[in-house]
Structures are given as structure tokens and as C-alpha cells.
Design a protein around this motif. Structure first.
Motif, PDB file in Angstrom:
ATOM      1  N   LEU A 160       0.983  -1.000  -0.222  1.00 24.48           N
ATOM      2  CA  LEU A 160       0.028   0.251  -0.124  1.00 24.48           C
ATOM      3  C   LEU A 160       0.927   1.425  -0.080  1.00 24.48           C
ATOM      4  O   LEU A 160       1.134   2.191  -0.770  1.00 24.48           O
ATOM      5  CB  LEU A 160      -1.090   0.005   1.213  1.00 24.48           C
ATOM      6  N   ALA A 161       1.574   1.866   1.159  1.00 19.87           N
ATOM      7  CA  ALA A 161       2.582   2.435   0.965  1.00 19.87           C
ATOM      8  C   ALA A 161       3.029   2.240  -0.023  1.00 19.87           C
ATOM      9  O   ALA A 161       3.381   3.593  -0.315  1.00 19.87           O
ATOM     10  CB  ALA A 161       3.591   2.732   2.414  1.00 19.87           C
ATOM     11  N   MET A 162       3.145   1.529  -1.060  1.00 20.83           N
ATOM     12  CA  MET A 162       4.997   1.316  -1.898  1.00 20.83           C
ATOM     13  C   MET A 162       3.839   2.303  -3.525  1.00 20.83           C
ATOM     14  O   MET A 162       3.974   2.808  -4.215  1.00 20.83           O
ATOM     15  CB  MET A 162       5.066   0.454  -2.312  1.00 20.83           C
ATOM     16  N   GLU A 163       2.843   1.732  -3.588  1.00 21.31           N
ATOM     17  CA  GLU A 163       1.111   2.615  -4.535  1.00 21.31           C
ATOM     18  C   GLU A 163       1.093   3.749  -4.414  1.00 21.31           C
ATOM     19  O   GLU A 163       1.208   4.653  -5.081  1.00 21.31           O
ATOM     20  CB  GLU A 163       0.423   1.127  -4.619  1.00 21.31           C
TER      21      GLU A 163
ATOM     22  N   ALA B  57      -5.884   4.114  -4.266  1.00 22.17           N
ATOM     23  CA  ALA B  57      -5.296   5.324  -4.684  1.00 22.17           C
ATOM     24  C   ALA B  57      -4.464   5.568  -6.345  1.00 22.17           C
ATOM     25  O   ALA B  57      -4.840   5.869  -6.951  1.00 22.17           O
ATOM     26  CB  ALA B  57      -3.483   4.226  -4.345  1.00 22.17           C
ATOM     27  N   LEU B  58      -4.758   4.050  -6.668  1.00 20.62           N
ATOM     28  CA  LEU B  58      -5.123   3.756  -8.837  1.00 20.62           C
ATOM     29  C   LEU B  58      -5.934   4.842  -9.080  1.00 20.62           C
ATOM     30  O   LEU B  58      -5.833   5.551 -10.054  1.00 20.62           O
ATOM     31  CB  LEU B  58      -4.649   2.348  -8.929  1.00 20.62           C
ATOM     32  N   LYS B  59      -7.249   4.580  -8.190  1.00 23.05           N
ATOM     33  CA  LYS B  59      -8.539   5.389  -8.764  1.00 23.05           C
ATOM     34  C   LYS B  59      -8.168   6.813  -8.946  1.00 23.05           C
ATOM     35  O   LYS B  59      -8.635   7.527  -9.894  1.00 23.05           O
ATOM     36  CB  LYS B  59      -9.988   4.775  -7.962  1.00 23.05           C
ATOM     37  N   PHE B  60      -7.629   7.539  -7.917  1.00 24.55           N
ATOM     38  CA  PHE B  60      -7.301   8.454  -7.479  1.00 24.55           C
ATOM     39  C   PHE B  60      -6.294   9.447  -8.793  1.00 24.55           C
ATOM     40  O   PHE B  60      -6.059  10.277  -9.403  1.00 24.55           O
ATOM     41  CB  PHE B  60      -7.122   9.098  -6.466  1.00 24.55           C
ATOM     42  N   ARG B  61      -5.057   8.302  -9.093  1.00 24.30           N
ATOM     43  CA  ARG B  61      -4.230   8.707  -9.819  1.00 24.30           C
ATOM     44  C   ARG B  61      -4.161   8.692 -11.269  1.00 24.30           C
ATOM     45  O   ARG B  61      -4.795   9.642 -11.968  1.00 24.30           O
ATOM     46  CB  ARG B  61      -3.541   7.389 -10.001  1.00 24.30           C
ATOM     47  N   LYS B  62      -5.726   8.116 -11.560  1.00 21.08           N
ATOM     48  CA  LYS B  62      -6.753   7.695 -12.956  1.00 21.08           C
ATOM     49  C   LYS B  62      -7.370   8.599 -13.101  1.00 21.08           C
ATOM     50  O   LYS B  62      -7.310   9.823 -14.896  1.00 21.08           O
ATOM     51  CB  LYS B  62      -7.419   6.706 -12.969  1.00 21.08           C
TER      52      LYS B  62
ATOM     53  N   LYS C 281      -5.463  13.390  -1.124  1.00 20.37           N
ATOM     54  CA  LYS C 281      -6.442  12.124  -1.295  1.00 20.37           C
ATOM     55  C   LYS C 281      -5.487  10.936  -1.161  1.00 20.37           C
ATOM     56  O   LYS C 281      -5.923  10.065  -0.244  1.00 20.37           O
ATOM     57  CB  LYS C 281      -7.185  12.042  -3.037  1.00 20.37           C
ATOM     58  N   ILE C 282      -4.315  10.944  -2.346  1.00 19.81           N
ATOM     59  CA  ILE C 282      -3.855   9.585  -1.706  1.00 19.81           C
ATOM     60  C   ILE C 282      -3.088   9.202  -0.955  1.00 19.81           C
ATOM     61  O   ILE C 282      -3.812   7.730  -0.159  1.00 19.81           O
ATOM     62  CB  ILE C 282      -2.964   9.574  -3.502  1.00 19.81           C
ATOM     63  N   LYS C 283      -3.143  10.589  -0.189  1.00 18.60           N
ATOM     64  CA  LYS C 283      -2.114  10.165   1.060  1.00 18.60           C
ATOM     65  C   LYS C 283      -2.777   9.627   1.809  1.00 18.60           C
ATOM     66  O   LYS C 283      -2.744   8.670   2.822  1.00 18.60           O
ATOM     67  CB  LYS C 283      -1.729  11.242   1.365  1.00 18.60           C
ATOM     68  N   GLY C 284      -4.071   9.935   1.696  1.00 14.94           N
ATOM     69  CA  GLY C 284      -5.160   9.610   2.881  1.00 14.94           C
ATOM     70  C   GLY C 284      -5.909   7.950   2.734  1.00 14.94           C
ATOM     71  O   GLY C 284      -6.776   7.443   3.812  1.00 14.94           O
ATOM     72  N   VAL C 285      -5.736   7.859   1.486  1.00  9.95           N
ATOM     73  CA  VAL C 285      -6.441   6.529   1.306  1.00  9.95           C
ATOM     74  C   VAL C 285      -5.855   5.437   1.392  1.00  9.95           C
ATOM     75  O   VAL C 285      -4.706   5.117   2.500  1.00  9.95           O
ATOM     76  CB  VAL C 285      -6.221   6.167  -0.517  1.00  9.95           C
ATOM     77  N   GLY C 286      -6.513   3.934   1.778  1.00  5.82           N
ATOM     78  CA  GLY C 286      -6.162   2.881   2.916  1.00  5.82           C
ATOM     79  C   GLY C 286      -6.225   1.482   1.591  1.00  5.82           C
ATOM     80  O   GLY C 286      -5.845   0.324   2.640  1.00  5.82           O
TER      81      GLY C 286
ATOM     82  N   ASN D   4       2.824   6.020  -2.993  1.00  7.29           N
ATOM     83  CA  ASN D   4       4.567   7.141  -3.640  1.00  7.29           C
ATOM     84  C   ASN D   4       4.430   6.712  -5.064  1.00  7.29           C
ATOM     85  O   ASN D   4       4.738   7.978  -5.454  1.00  7.29           O
ATOM     86  CB  ASN D   4       5.365   6.436  -2.875  1.00  7.29           C
ATOM     87  N   LEU D   5       4.372   5.451  -5.710  1.00  5.33           N
ATOM     88  CA  LEU D   5       4.647   5.480  -6.616  1.00  5.33           C
ATOM     89  C   LEU D   5       3.205   6.650  -7.215  1.00  5.33           C
ATOM     90  O   LEU D   5       3.357   7.232  -8.377  1.00  5.33           O
ATOM     91  CB  LEU D   5       4.138   4.560  -7.208  1.00  5.33           C
ATOM     92  N   SER D   6       1.873   6.728  -7.078  1.00  8.98           N
ATOM     93  CA  SER D   6       0.913   7.049  -7.462  1.00  8.98           C
ATOM     94  C   SER D   6       1.435   8.954  -7.544  1.00  8.98           C
ATOM     95  O   SER D   6       1.165   9.041  -8.472  1.00  8.98           O
ATOM     96  CB  SER D   6      -0.134   6.914  -6.963  1.00  8.98           C
ATOM     97  N   ILE D   7       1.944   9.383  -6.125  1.00  8.69           N
ATOM     98  CA  ILE D   7       1.860  10.592  -5.696  1.00  8.69           C
ATOM     99  C   ILE D   7       3.468  10.908  -6.674  1.00  8.69           C
ATOM    100  O   ILE D   7       2.969  11.748  -7.474  1.00  8.69           O
ATOM    101  CB  ILE D   7       2.097  10.762  -4.511  1.00  8.69           C
ATOM    102  N   ALA D   8       4.073   9.976  -7.025  1.00  8.11           N
ATOM    103  CA  ALA D   8       5.464  10.523  -7.261  1.00  8.11           C
ATOM    104  C   ALA D   8       4.660  10.900  -9.206  1.00  8.11           C
ATOM    105  O   ALA D   8       5.795  11.534  -9.980  1.00  8.11           O
ATOM    106  CB  ALA D   8       7.085   9.269  -7.748  1.00  8.11           C
ATOM    107  N   LYS D   9       3.934   9.683  -9.846  1.00  9.00           N
ATOM    108  CA  LYS D   9       3.937   9.441 -11.236  1.00  9.00           C
ATOM    109  C   LYS D   9       2.764  11.024 -11.060  1.00  9.00           C
ATOM    110  O   LYS D   9       2.892  11.545 -11.678  1.00  9.00           O
ATOM    111  CB  LYS D   9       2.888   8.954 -11.503  1.00  9.00           C
ATOM    112  N   ILE D  10       2.016  11.324 -10.436  1.00  5.83           N
ATOM    113  CA  ILE D  10       1.372  12.816 -10.486  1.00  5.83           C
ATOM    114  C   ILE D  10       2.330  14.270 -10.672  1.00  5.83           C
ATOM    115  O   ILE D  10       2.260  15.065 -11.128  1.00  5.83           O
ATOM    116  CB  ILE D  10       0.432  12.849  -9.623  1.00  5.83           C
ATOM    117  N   TYR D  11       3.037  13.885  -9.695  1.00  5.70           N
ATOM    118  CA  TYR D  11       3.694  15.096  -9.888  1.00  5.70           C
ATOM    119  C   TYR D  11       4.891  15.013 -10.715  1.00  5.70           C
ATOM    120  O   TYR D  11       5.255  16.431 -11.400  1.00  5.70           O
ATOM    121  CB  TYR D  11       4.490  15.306  -8.439  1.00  5.70           C
TER     122      TYR D  11
END
Ligand code: GTP
Ligand code: MG
Length: 322
Positions: free
Chosen positions: A37-40, A123-128, A113-118, A42-49
Motif C-alpha cells: 500500500l505504501a509503495m503504491e 490510490a490507483l483510482k485517484f491517480r487515474k 487524497k492519495i495520502k489518505g487512502v487505505g 508513493n508511486l501514484s504520487i510520484a507519477k502525479i508530480y
């Protein structure tokens, strides 16, 4: 002048910018962690940035590299007024700037938003969702990006005027031989054709005899008619006369092989005398065809006769004016 010719990057189309954004985001990796979870997250946030950085830096680069029309030399300002729709230009730049800001705030919003997901899926949904919304912001400025790319082509082709060099502007009716004269007395290589109105914009050349450097400006042909009836090509000639010339050489074609009679040509000369308070030297070209008994300087751009004398006149005049 500088300012107007600073490098403006090619402006990408919406789809190209979206592709670029995704391409970079796709390559992003983060360090392995046993906590999936932590990894996904981080990955989603890094991709967004990364997507944000690519889009925002590209858009801001456009905003910063296009000139402020109002800050340009009056010649360029009025030329761009003629060649571009100034409102559309300004609006395009401000929309592009707006889009950059919008993508920045979307990125912050979705990252938090992604920081708060469980759950990984969330995380993938918000990234998309971020991707979708960022892409749609870029699609919304499709027309503006296209307009800027069009503006870029126009700005890049503007003549590179040296506003501090002594300048002579060559003017006259179409087809009287202006371009041929300019090509013989300066470095300019304007197009010369046997039909009127070949020269469609301002063409610059330089003359340097070791003592003085002179800028020589070839202009499109002018007919004798009121300003409001002039087309945009003629207006460019008028702008050169108004803002650039310290001296006008007015070329007459007494052979009338240009297709216009002397009476018309002389009327234009008088009109320029009345409207421009710049000294005018009037010369008769095509002396190889017709030599009148007027007192005007007679030249032939074709044979070169009289061109040295014309150059002397120009040099003497501009040297004493400087
Ligand atoms: N016989 C003769 N022909 C000339 C002379 N100068 C120019 N021409 C010809 O006249 C035609 C028009 O010359 P340009 O130099 O294109 O004329 P222009 O005044 O620049 O024309 P626009 O750009 O249309 O306003 C060309 O065919 C030239 O070769 C000259 O001294 N003698
Ligand atoms: Mg010409």
C-alpha cells in the motif's frame, strides 16, 4: 532589438503535450517496499508530480517566451497588430497560464487524497482521476495552443530590424524596381518578379562601406490610395516608413513598364511628402529604358548605372544626420 526574436519554442498540440506528460509519468519508479500500500501510494504520487512538472513547465515556458506586444518597439507593435489578433494572442497566453495553475492545484489535491487512502485500488483510482482531469485541462486549451503556434511562426518571421542603425526605406509603386535596387546596393536578397506586388513584407539588407553601416529596407509596392483602403501588405510598407526610416528613397518608373503611369506615381510621392516628415530622395529607375529630361537622379537597377551616385546620396545624407 532582441526581445522579439528571443527563441520561442515550438508549441505542442494538446494531444502531444498529453502524450508527453503520460510518457514521463509512465517511466517513474519508486524504491521497493514490502508494504504494498505504501509503495503504491508513493508511486501514484510520484507519477502525479512528474506529470504535473512536465505539463506545467512546458506551459509556463510558453507563457514566458512569447513577447509582451505592448513592450515592443512601436514598429513591431504595430506590425504585430496587423499580423495577429492581439486579443486572441493575449487570451491564449492567459489561458495557458491558467491551465498551468489548474494542473498544479489538481496535482496537490489528488496527492493529498492519495495520502489518505487505505487501499491500493483507491490510490490507483485517484491517480487515474488526476490523469483524466489534467488531460482535460490541456484539451480545453487546444485552440489556444494552436493559436500560439501560429503566432510563433509569425513572430519568428518578423524582420530583424536594427532600430539604432541609420536606415533608408525604399518605397514606390509596385514593380518599379525597388527590390532590384535593394538587392544591388545591399546584402538583402529580396524576390524580384516581373509582376506587381511580389514583395509581401518588409525585407532588410545592410550596406557597409567601412565607414558607415546603413540598414536598407525594401518595402512592398504602394498604390496611391487612402490608408483605410490599403491592404495589409501595403500597410507593412507604411509602418516601415512611419517607424523606421530616417530617409526615404522614392523610386519612379518613367518607362511605366511597371503598369502604372507617372501621374499616379507622382501623386503617391506627393502624398508621402504630405504625410511623412522624413526627407525623400526621388529617383527615376529603368533609365536603360527611358531617360526623361527631369532633374532627378537617373538610375538603372538592371545595368547598375547611377547606383554609386545613389549610394553616395544616401551615405552623405545619413552620415550628416548621425
Ligand atoms: N529594364 C529594367 N527593368 C528593371 C529595372 N529595375 C527593375 N526592373 C524589372 O522590373 C520588374 C520589377 O522589379 P522589382 O524589383 O521586383 O520591383 P518592385 O518595385 O520591388 O515590385 P513590388 O515588390 O511588386 O512592389 C522586374 O522584372 C525587374 O527585373 C531596370 O532598371 N531596368
Ligand atoms: Mg519588391
Amino acid at each position: 532589438m532582441g526581445a522579439v526574436h528571443t527563441k520561442i519554442p515550438t508549441v505542442l498540440k494538446s494531444e502531444e503535450l498529453i502524450d508527453k506528460m503520460f510518457r514521463h509519468a509512465k517511466k517513474v519508479e519508486v524504491g521497493y517496499s514490502r508494504n504494498r500500500l505504501a509503495m503504491e501510494k508513493n508511486l501514484s504520487i510520484a507519477k502525479i508530480y512528474t506529470a504535473r512538472d512536465v505539463a506545467v513547465s512546458t506551459l509556463r515556458k510558453y507563457v514566458n517566451s512569447f513577447p509582451y506586444i505592448n513592450k515592443l518597439h512601436p514598429f513591431y507593435r504595430s506590425l504585430l497588430d496587423l499580423l495577429l489578433d492581439k486579443n486572441q494572442y493575449k487570451k491564449s497566453l492567459s489561458s495557458v497560464n491558467w491551465a498551468a495553475g489548474r494542473i498544479e492545484s489538481l496535482a496537490s489535491k489528488y496527492a493529498s487524497k492519495i495520502k489518505g487512502v487505505g487501499k491500493v485500488e483507491e490510490a490507483l483510482k485517484f491517480r487515474k482521476q488526476f490523469y483524466g482531469r489534467a488531460a482535460s485541462v490541456i484539451k480545453d486549451i487546444r485552440k489556444e495552443l494552436e493559436y500560439l503556434n501560429y503566432a510563433r511562426d509569425i513572430i519568428r518571421k518578423l524582420p530583424d530590424v536594427r532600430v539604432d542603425e541609420p536606415t533608408v526605406v525604399i518605397a514606390g509603386y509596385p514593380n518599379v524596381g525597388k527590390s532590384e535596387i535593394v538587392s544591388k546596393i545591399s546584402t538583402a536578397k529580396p524576390e524580384i518578379a516581373s509582376y506587381p506586388f511580389t514583395t509581401k513584407g518588409i525585407v532588410l539588407g545592410h550596406f557597409d562601406n567601412g565607414q558607415i553601416k546603413i540598414q536598407v529596407i525594401d518595402t512592398p509596392g504602394l498604390l496611391d490610395r487612402p490608408l483605410e483602403k490599403r491592404n495589409s501588405i501595403e500597410k507593412q510598407a507604411i509602418l516601415a516608413l512611419r517607424y523606421l526610416g530616417q530617409l526615404i528613397v522614392f523610386v519612379l518608373d518613367p518607362s511605366e513598364s511597371c503598369g502604372y503611369n507617372m501621374e499616379e506615381q507622382l501623386r503617391l510621392l506627393e502624398e508621402l511628402r504630405a504625410n511623412f516628415h522624413i526627407p525623400i530622395i526621388d529617383v527615376e529607375n529603368k533609365a536603360d529604358l527611358v531617360k526623361t529630361n527631369s532633374s532627378r537622379l537617373k538610375i538603372s537597377a538592371k545595368t547598375g548605372d547611377g547606383l554609386d551616385e545613389l549610394i553616395n546620396h544616401i551615405v552623405n545624407f545619413l552620415s550628416s544626420a548621425y
